[in-house]
Design an enzyme around this catalytic site. Structure first.
Site, PDB file in Angstrom:
ATOM      1  N   CYS B  88       0.777  -1.116   0.061  1.00  0.00           N
ATOM      2  CA  CYS B  88       0.000   0.003  -0.159  1.00  0.00           C
ATOM      3  C   CYS B  88       1.031   1.125  -0.088  1.00  0.00           C
ATOM      4  CB  CYS B  88      -1.060  -0.234   1.155  1.00  0.00           C
ATOM      5  SG  CYS B  88      -2.398   1.245   0.722  1.00  0.00           S
ATOM      6  N   HIS B 196      -3.825  -4.888   0.001  1.00  0.00           N
ATOM      7  CA  HIS B 196      -3.290  -5.305   1.001  1.00  0.00           C
ATOM      8  C   HIS B 196      -3.335  -7.076   1.281  1.00  0.00           C
ATOM      9  CE1 HIS B 196      -2.932  -1.506   3.441  1.00  0.00           C
ATOM     10  NE2 HIS B 196      -3.899  -1.279   2.720  1.00  0.00           N
ATOM     11  N   GLU B 198      -2.079  -8.886   3.371  1.00  0.00           N
ATOM     12  CA  GLU B 198      -2.184  -9.492   4.598  1.00  0.00           C
ATOM     13  C   GLU B 198      -3.841  -9.107   4.983  1.00  0.00           C
ATOM     14  OE1 GLU B 198      -1.264  -6.509   3.948  1.00  0.00           O
ATOM     15  OE2 GLU B 198      -1.777  -4.984   5.331  1.00  0.00           O
TER      16      GLU B 198
END
Lengths: 262, 216
Positions: B88, B196, B198
């Site tokens: 990001c 993202h 994650e």
């Protein structure tokens, strides 16, 4: 449409436990927000929202722990709201694993807080939660006002003007709850949703009043929302995330079907 | 093999750490994942991850504010070719300039500006917030085994700005959002994701696992 409508279950958390009740099949502890989050993650929810309805600061630490443990188990977007008043509150929630924070009363009391938060963490991470109630009478032009304290306290602030203002200050998303519809299962306030969605350039999440599968479709198609949030219909197993998405897909709305049996 | 996640006061470090730990375990790798603000730890790490949540200029100030960190990252990644993943704003910081709120310099590891997304359709909301598929421009080891394209898996985006005016060979994947949004970049031993990983469930965890196993 190239974007996908987001289906967002909301968990109200008090003293580290889910309130309003959660009834999942195969869930060992339905009151544990982390267990509930895992179930929604597996079910294909697009985001999760935790609403901390705890009052004291001691219990707030419990909420950080809930967010931390959820972020360890669920690799999906997490929004946390309730009692967010300072830049430090936001930082602590983000560090715990929240991706977005939702600001409600603090933004009503101090509009500039939205700007400070957005400058620090970026617009994309600041959600302003608006609780609105219709105040116009029969035969008058529609008008909605902001209410605080769970819809009990009127503020005299026009909801549409307020939405415009907080977005200009940096809110990256509006979580819009109709206090008239919340808990009624009679559907979103579509006129309110449309009025706000047409007034701001950022995503609007419709909340308050979902009772049927068609209500989800209406919130997007007629209300102009790009996300729909619901609590009890998911918690009590009235609908699964997959059922909602399949219904929306049938209605021609774009949804993410990753991990959901078609 | 050690993984350093750079702590510069920005980013969901905890989520990133847990996702990397999980994938190291799943891929059977002995890879301690360290969240660190120590330039020496970053200098010695075998993999470097720069997360980021926030406004570009504010993140840049945070990164520069950690004494010796930019130098350590530059030495390890640009000097010694350590695999690097920017996430990001962490990816955005690899660019030459950021234009969010104020103009500020990035690390300059890839050419280009971080500019506002401008969809042709004014009805499309900004931020670009939610799940989108990836249109990949070429093969890359970090994408191995990941279904991409319109029928592929979705990744989670939440951003208003993206990389523009870069070299064509830098862009590894795009997302369609009323315009071409830069979704992934890759050059040398560096990879960046605007989304993202994650927070992107299956697609994100697979990508993290691939990054850990990548031997450029």
């Amino acid at each position: 449409m190239t974007f996908k409508i987001r289906i967002i279950p909301c968990l109200d958390v008090k003293d580290g436990r889910v309130v309003k009740g959660v009834q999942f099949v195969d869930l060992i502890d339905a009151g544990d927000p982390v267990e509930a989050a895992k179930a929604y993650d597996a079910a294909g929810a697009d985001e999760l929202t935790f609403l901390d309805i705890t009052a004291s600061s001691d219990d707030r630490r419990t909420m950080f722990d809930v967010v931390t443990r959820t972020a360890e188990a669920c690799f999906m977007p997490l929004t946390v709201g309730g009692g967010v008043r300072t830049v430090e509150d936001i930082r602590a929630l983000l560090q715990s694993g929240a991706d977005k924070v939702s600001i409600n009363t603090a933004a009503v009391n101090d509009r500039a807080f939205v700007g400070r938060a957005a400058d620090k963490f970026g617009d994309q991470c600041i959600v302003v939660a608006i609780d609105a109630k219709k105040v116009s009478g029969e035969g008058e032009a529609d008008r909605w006002e902001i209410f605080t304290h769970g819809g009990r306290k009127p503020t005299g602030i026009d909801a549409v003007a307020y939405a415009r203002e907080v977005v200009a200050l940096g809110a990256g998303e509006i979580l819009l709850t109709s206090m008239d519809r919340d808990g009624t299962k009679s559907g979103f306030d579509l006129k309110l949703t449309r009025a706000i969605a047409d007034s701001v350039p950022v995503p609007v999440i419709a909340s308050g009043g979902v009772g049927t599968l068609d209500h989800f479709v209406e919130g997007v198609r007629d209300g102009g929302a790009t996300g729909v949030l619901a609590a009890s219909v998911f918690h009590f197993g009235t609908f699964t995330i997959g059922e909602v998405k399949r219904h929306m897909q049938t209605a021609g709305l774009p949804v993410r079907m990753d991990g959901i049996a078609v | 093999m050690s993984v350093a996640i750079v702590d510069y006061g920005s980013g969901n470090l905890h989520s990133a750490q847990k996702a990397f730990e999980r994938m190291a375990r799943e891929r059977g790798l002995n890879a301690p994942v360290l969240v660190t603000a120590d330039p020496d730890v970053v200098r010695k790490a075998d993999r470097i991850v720069l997360p980021g949540v926030g406004a570009f200029a504010d993140c840049k100030r945070g990164l520069v504010g950690v004494p010796g960190m930019v130098e350590a990252m530059t030495e390890a990644v640009r000097g010694r070719g350590r695999p690097f993943l920017g996430i990001c704003v962490g990816m955005q910081l690899m660019a030459g300039r950021g234009l969010e709120k104020e103009t500020s310099a990035g690390l300059g590891w890839v050419p280009g500006d971080i500019d506002l997304i401008r969809p042709a359709d004014p009805a499309l909301k900004i931020p670009h917030m939610g799940w989108n598929t990836l249109d990949v421009t070429r093969d890359h080891p970090v994408l191995a085994g990941i279904p991409t394209g319109p029928k592929g898996l979705h990744a989670y985006f939440v951003h208003s700005y993206h990389l523009t005016a870069t070299a064509a060979d830098v862009v590894l994947a795009e997302a369609a959002y009323g315009t071409r949004v830069t979704a992934m970049i890759a050059r040398d031993t560096m990879v960046g994701t605007q989304f993202h990983p994650e927070k992107s469930q299956t697609i994100g965890l697979s990508l993290i696992g691939n990054f850990l196993e990548w031997r450029p």
